[in-house]
Scaffold this active site. Structure first.
Site, PDB file in Angstrom:
ATOM      1  N   CYS A 135       0.823  -1.208   0.000  1.00  0.00           N
ATOM      2  CA  CYS A 135       0.000   0.000   0.000  1.00  0.00           C
ATOM      3  C   CYS A 135       0.865   1.269   0.000  1.00  0.00           C
ATOM      4  CB  CYS A 135      -0.993  -0.018   1.163  1.00  0.00           C
ATOM      5  SG  CYS A 135      -2.376   1.141   0.910  1.00  0.00           S
TER       6      CYS A 135
ATOM      7  N   LYS B  85     -11.835   8.497  -1.142  1.00  0.00           N
ATOM      8  CA  LYS B  85     -11.069   7.336  -0.744  1.00  0.00           C
ATOM      9  C   LYS B  85     -11.490   6.102  -1.536  1.00  0.00           C
ATOM     10  CE  LYS B  85      -9.623   4.674   3.322  1.00  0.00           C
ATOM     11  NZ  LYS B  85      -9.770   4.482   4.788  1.00  0.00           N
TER      12      LYS B  85
ATOM     13  N   SER C 172      -7.600   0.232   0.362  1.00  0.00           N
ATOM     14  CA  SER C 172      -7.945   1.277   1.321  1.00  0.00           C
ATOM     15  C   SER C 172      -6.911   2.387   1.221  1.00  0.00           C
ATOM     16  CB  SER C 172      -7.997   0.702   2.741  1.00  0.00           C
ATOM     17  OG  SER C 172      -8.277   1.704   3.682  1.00  0.00           O
TER      18      SER C 172
ATOM     19  N   HIS D 201      -4.281  -4.452  -0.092  1.00  0.00           N
ATOM     20  CA  HIS D 201      -4.030  -5.032   1.226  1.00  0.00           C
ATOM     21  C   HIS D 201      -4.493  -6.489   1.256  1.00  0.00           C
ATOM     22  CE1 HIS D 201      -2.621  -1.705   3.750  1.00  0.00           C
ATOM     23  NE2 HIS D 201      -3.481  -0.912   3.142  1.00  0.00           N
TER      24      HIS D 201
ATOM     25  N   GLU E 159      -3.250  -8.744   2.811  1.00  0.00           N
ATOM     26  CA  GLU E 159      -3.051  -9.265   4.165  1.00  0.00           C
ATOM     27  C   GLU E 159      -4.232  -8.960   5.093  1.00  0.00           C
ATOM     28  OE1 GLU E 159      -1.889  -5.017   4.880  1.00  0.00           O
ATOM     29  OE2 GLU E 159      -1.923  -6.431   3.210  1.00  0.00           O
TER      30      GLU E 159
ATOM     31  N   ARG F 226     -14.304   3.248  12.527  1.00  0.00           N
ATOM     32  CA  ARG F 226     -13.424   4.245  13.145  1.00  0.00           C
ATOM     33  C   ARG F 226     -13.646   5.625  12.538  1.00  0.00           C
ATOM     34  NH1 ARG F 226      -7.835   3.407  10.893  1.00  0.00           N
ATOM     35  NH2 ARG F 226      -8.928   4.457   9.180  1.00  0.00           N
TER      36      ARG F 226
END
Length: 302
Positions: A142, A163, A192, A235, A237, A249
């Site tokens: 990333c 985003k 992300s 991502h 992972e 969040r």
């Protein structure tokens, strides 16, 4: 074979419950095996969660892997306890004279800053230069991928209008690349980020090859022709709840952000996300460890 991690690292208990074969250093030292030595520069804010995600994938391999956790000294973490960092993490000064078979440079939530505004940028540049001679292959993830592309090749990052968050379909562009061995032609990747890189700029660099892209999310995987540098802009992972945690969040902070694309069933955030990228995440890490680290690294570093 297992991954070798400190016996009291919090991730160890989680991985053992998932039936991931882990081994602490006491048992590993009793085996006469040349393990792979992997260093992870963890610049994600919630370091314990990132450790678990990466170790879960590194442990799904027939190779024995020793793990060294690395942190920047020019940045003070606000979300990880100092006691955890002091106990389990090394600094670059402590490892700079060592050789490693592989390295992972994680992402970081700093995409909206210019590279030079990041307070550990000079330290990161020194580490990335060091990988050229001291690491067989480095996997950048990333923002870490954007940082590596910029530092090594001058590839710029560009802000997005909003985003890019969600699960996006990506295409495998080559069938004879060992990093993508076993991959389906189309596969899902969590994304992300607030910034992107341009495909046409990467295509102008002879030493780089774009391995996969997405119509919605852009460039996904890039590799140097010698395999020493791998860049993953998404991502793989991430586990099934990571994007939900990020979404919750941000909304709790009052940040105006759209729901992650293609993530919640029927776009209902009360429903459990479906983990649709697990197999390709495991394939990528196993292929990287085997073909770009194990097959290429010398038995004895000189």
């Amino acid at each position: 074979m297992p991954i070798n991690i400190p016996h009291n690292l919090p991730a160890k208990e989680i991985l053992e419950k998932e039936n991931i074969f882990v081994m602490d250093e006491l048992r590993a030292y009793s085996q006469d095996i040349r393990p792979l030595n992997i260093v992870i520069l963890n610049i994600m804010p919630e370091k314990e969660k990132t450790e678990t995600r990466l170790l879960r994938l590194l442990g799904n391999s027939p190779l024995q892997v020793n793990i060294t956790l690395l942190r920047p000294t020019t940045h003070e973490s606000k979300t990880t306890k100092k006691s955890h960092l002091d106990q389990f993490y090394r600094t670059f000064d402590e490892i700079r004279d060592k050789k490693f078979d592989g390295m992972i440079i994680t992402g970081a939530p700093v995409e909206q800053l210019s590279f030079t505004e990041v307070n550990y940028w000079d330290e990161l540049k020194e580490i990335m230069d060091w990988t050229t001679t001291n690491v067989t292959s480095t996997l950048h993830i990333c923002w870490g991928a954007q940082a590596g592309l910029f530092h090594h090749y001058g590839v710029k990052k560009y802000p997005l209008k909003k985003k890019c968050s969600g699960i996006f379909q990506h295409r495998r562009l080559y069938k004879n690349i060992t990093l993508l061995r076993g991959f389906d032609d189309i596969f899902n990747v969590p994304v992300s980020r607030y910034t992107t890189v341009k495909q046409e700029e990467i295509e102008e660099i002879p030493n780089l090859t774009i391995l996969s892209t997405s119509d919605e999310a852009g460039v996904c995987l890039v590799a140097s022709n010698d395999g020493k540098r791998i860049f993953l802009t998404g991502h793989l992972e991430y586990d099934e709840y990571t994007l939900k945690e990020e979404y919750d969040r941000d909304t709790s902070k009052g940040i105006s952000i759209h729901m992650p694309n293609n993530y919640f069933p029927n776009n209902d955030p009360t429903k459990q996300p479906i983990h649709s990228w697990r197999s390709h995440a495991n394939l990528l890490f196993v292929n990287w460890l085997n073909y770009y680290v194990y097959q290429e690294t010398p038995y004895i570093w000189e």
